[in-house]
Design an enzyme around this catalytic site. Structure first.
Site, short mmCIF file in Angstrom:
data_model
loop_
_atom_site.label_atom_id
_atom_site.label_comp_id
_atom_site.label_asym_id
_atom_site.label_seq_id
_atom_site.Cartn_x
_atom_site.Cartn_y
_atom_site.Cartn_z
N HIS A 270 0.98 -1.03 0.11
CA HIS A 270 0.21 0.06 0.01
C HIS A 270 0.88 1.24 0.07
CE1 HIS A 270 -3.21 2.91 0.93
NE2 HIS A 270 -4.10 2.04 0.60
N ASP A 328 -7.86 -5.64 0.42
CA ASP A 328 -8.58 -6.53 -0.60
C ASP A 328 -7.98 -8.04 -0.79
OD1 ASP A 328 -10.69 -4.87 -1.29
OD2 ASP A 328 -9.43 -3.59 -2.68
N1 CMC Z 1 4.38 -7.62 -5.09
C1 CMC Z 1 5.54 -7.56 -5.28
N2 CMC Z 1 6.23 -6.36 -4.96
C2 CMC Z 1 5.67 -5.21 -4.85
C3 CMC Z 1 4.32 -5.18 -4.62
C4 CMC Z 1 3.62 -6.46 -4.63
N3 CMC Z 1 2.25 -6.59 -4.51
N4 CMC Z 1 3.94 -4.04 -4.19
C5 CMC Z 1 5.04 -3.39 -4.10
N5 CMC Z 1 5.89 -4.10 -4.50
C6 CMC Z 1 7.31 -3.44 -4.66
C7 CMC Z 1 7.63 -2.84 -5.92
O1 CMC Z 1 7.94 -3.42 -6.84
C8 CMC Z 1 9.12 -1.81 -5.34
O2 CMC Z 1 10.08 -2.46 -5.09
P1 CMC Z 1 11.58 -1.88 -5.70
O3 CMC Z 1 11.71 -0.80 -4.57
O4 CMC Z 1 12.45 -3.05 -5.62
O5 CMC Z 1 11.32 -1.33 -7.06
C9 CMC Z 1 8.59 -1.68 -3.90
O6 CMC Z 1 7.77 -2.73 -3.61
C10 CMC Z 1 7.66 -0.26 -3.71
O7 CMC Z 1 6.55 -0.52 -4.59
P2 CMC Z 1 5.93 0.67 -5.37
O8 CMC Z 1 5.14 0.26 -6.60
O9 CMC Z 1 6.77 1.91 -5.44
O10 CMC Z 1 4.75 1.12 -4.33
P3 CMC Z 1 3.53 2.09 -4.63
O11 CMC Z 1 3.14 2.82 -3.32
O12 CMC Z 1 3.67 2.88 -5.79
O13 CMC Z 1 2.25 0.94 -4.87
C11 CMC Z 1 0.62 -0.59 -4.61
C12 CMC Z 1 1.14 0.63 -3.99
C13 CMC Z 1 -0.67 -0.99 -3.66
C14 CMC Z 1 -0.09 0.03 -6.04
C15 CMC Z 1 1.41 -1.88 -5.03
O14 CMC Z 1 1.93 -2.44 -3.79
C16 CMC Z 1 0.90 -3.01 -5.59
O15 CMC Z 1 0.74 -2.80 -6.89
N6 CMC Z 1 0.27 -3.76 -4.93
C17 CMC Z 1 -0.73 -4.92 -5.59
C18 CMC Z 1 -1.80 -4.54 -5.84
C19 CMC Z 1 -2.85 -4.30 -4.75
O16 CMC Z 1 -3.12 -5.18 -4.06
N7 CMC Z 1 -3.46 -3.16 -4.95
C20 CMC Z 1 -4.64 -2.86 -3.89
C21 CMC Z 1 -4.14 -1.59 -3.20
S1 CMC Z 1 -5.25 -1.59 -1.62
C22 CMC Z 1 -6.93 -1.24 -2.25
C23 CMC Z 1 -7.10 0.12 -2.74
O17 CMC Z 1 -6.58 1.10 -2.33
O18 CMC Z 1 -7.37 0.15 -4.08
#
Ligand code: CMC
Length: 394
Positions: A270, A328
């Site tokens: 998140h 979720d």
């Molecule tokens: N699985 C594997 N690696 C991950 C994941 C994951 N689910 N989420 C983040 N990372 C890694 C990402 O690759 C990055 O690694 P590095 O620093 O080595 O490049 C690091 O963790 C930070 O991730 P980010 O993408 O910069 O983080 P963000 O804040 O931009 O993204 C997120 C947040 C929720 C979009 C992301 O964690 C994600 O894609 N999660 C999976 C989808 C998901 O469950 N979404 C629902 C969110 S909660 C309900 C809602 O609000 O809609």
């Protein structure tokens, strides 16, 4: 051209001031208008939270009754809007239908509203929240080739949604399991608002041009649809089904850690919560409760989910990046156990978030700032070039 901060994904940009939702990502705290999400989940209902969002205070029992009655009385939609559903292919995703039909509400409700009048904004919020489940249930029935079912006064808000989505028109009665109603009510409550997430920010930016609020909410639905946002609940379920057995968990985790795979662990991570998501704790508890009562056949998936969570939480990759299960991770399992069709999971997130979107829009309009949302960019294209006439080009 003036100075600005380069902040892709707006990780460090506050776009507005708001009195609605507070998140402390380190403490894992979430408040709606000052009330803890855990307290609301235990003692309140989604409709009461809608009241709290719109009016800023909790209602008395009498006020709450009158409010729910008013919302239910607004659940019918203009019959003309039913024609929209006829234009979709029968395999259309219900989210695709929702983007269209909620946007279409702007054609039915436009001139009669003064968006600068607080009473009118209150009515807009009530109408949106009321009509959303009806249009969502119609979307599902269109996609399944089933005849539409209209709302009834004898049912409350959540019961009406389930009735319109699942009732068999050939049956006289619709049997509504109270456990199902309670579970859906809690899930809706947990999803009602979440400050400046992608879809709420989209609604605000769309609304900042003083556009029609129903059209702005359609933009929010589009933003919610993706698997990184509201589409995650559907994606989690497909992921767990694909894993299929606890033996395959390790393979799945390794794939999520491999950046070249393009795969992420759905329902994990998140932007704001870096310790735990308080909503996912409530969801996990509810998951057990629901599975006890109804969906025993979903138990193997819950078993995979729990083992997957345990394994990921021990893995340095997830520990270092502070990646925890989000709300979720368990929502899809509860929906599945309740026999909710999988392609409706994200639509149900949208129903719940409709109150957050419209309250935030209303808050922005009440400020009267009329400041259009207009981020800047870092230009990285070519410098000025000499134009070559087409006949002189090689
Ligand atoms: N699985 C594997 N690696 C991950 C994941 C994951 N689910 N989420 C983040 N990372 C890694 C990402 O690759 C990055 O690694 P590095 O620093 O080595 O490049 C690091 O963790 C930070 O991730 P980010 O993408 O910069 O983080 P963000 O804040 O931009 O993204 C997120 C947040 C929720 C979009 C992301 O964690 C994600 O894609 N999660 C999976 C989808 C998901 O469950 N979404 C629902 C969110 S909660 C309900 C809602 O609000 O809609």
């Amino acid at each position: 051209t003036g100075m600005f901060t380069y902040d892709p994904g707006f990780t460090a940009t506050g776009s507005c001031a708001s009195t609605i939702t507070y998140i402390d990502g380190d403490k894992g705290q979430l408040l709606y208008r000052g009330y803890k999400i855990e307290d609301l989940a235990e003692h309140s209902t989604f409709i009461e939270v809608c009241y709290l969002m719109i009016y800023g205070v909790l209602p008395s029992a009498k006020e709450l009754n009158a409010f729910e009655e008013l919302v239910v009385s607004e659940m019918m939609v203009h019959e003309k809007i039913v024609d929209f559903y006829k234009g979709f292919q029968s395999d259309a995703h219900p989210m695709a239908i929702m983007v269209g039909v909620i946007g279409a509400l702007s054609a039915f409700m436009h001139e009669e509203f003064d968006v600068n009048d607080p009473r009118d904004r209150e009515h807009i919020a009530i109408k949106l929240v009321a009509k959303f489940p009806t249009l969502a249930a119609f979307a599902f029935r269109t996609a399944s080739g089933l005849p539409l079912v209209r709302p009834k006064k004898k049912y409350n808000y959540i019961q009406n949604f389930l009735y319109m989505m699942l009732a068999n028109p050939m049956d006289d009665d619709f049997d509504i399991n109270p456990v199902v109603v309670e579970a859906i009510d809690t899930i809706f409550l947990l999803h009602a608002d979440h400050e400046q997430n992608a879809s709420s920010s989209t609604v605000r930016i769309a609304g900042s041009s003083l556009s029609n609020p129903f059209a702005c909410v359609a933009a929010g639905i589009a933003s919610l649809w993706g698997p990184m946002h509201g589409g995650a609940n559907e994606a989690v379920l497909y992921m767990l089904e694909q894993i299929g057995s606890p033996d395959n968990i390790e393979k799945c985790i390794n794939m999520a850690k491999d950046k070249t795979s393009g795969f992420r662990l759905m329902g994990f991570g998140h932007r704001v919560y870096k310790n735990f998501d308080p909503r996912s704790r409530v969801m996990q508890k509810m998951c057990y409760k629901v599975l006890e009562v109804t969906g025993k056949d979903t138990m193997p998936l819950l078993d995979i989910a729990i083992k997957l969570e345990q394994k990921a939480l021990q893995d340095p990759y997830f520990i270092d990046r502070k990646l925890y299960p989000n709300v979720d991770f368990y929502t899809g399992l509860v929906y599945k156990a309740l026999d909710i069709p999988v392609n409706m999971f994200t639509v149900m997130f949208a129903i719940a978030r409709s109150i957050g979107w419209i309250t935030q829009w209303s808050e922005m309009m009440a400020e009267g700032l009329n400041k259009i949302g207009r981020p800047r960019q870092l230009y990285v294209g070519p410098p000025v070039r000499e134009f070559v006439k087409i006949e002189d080009r090689q």
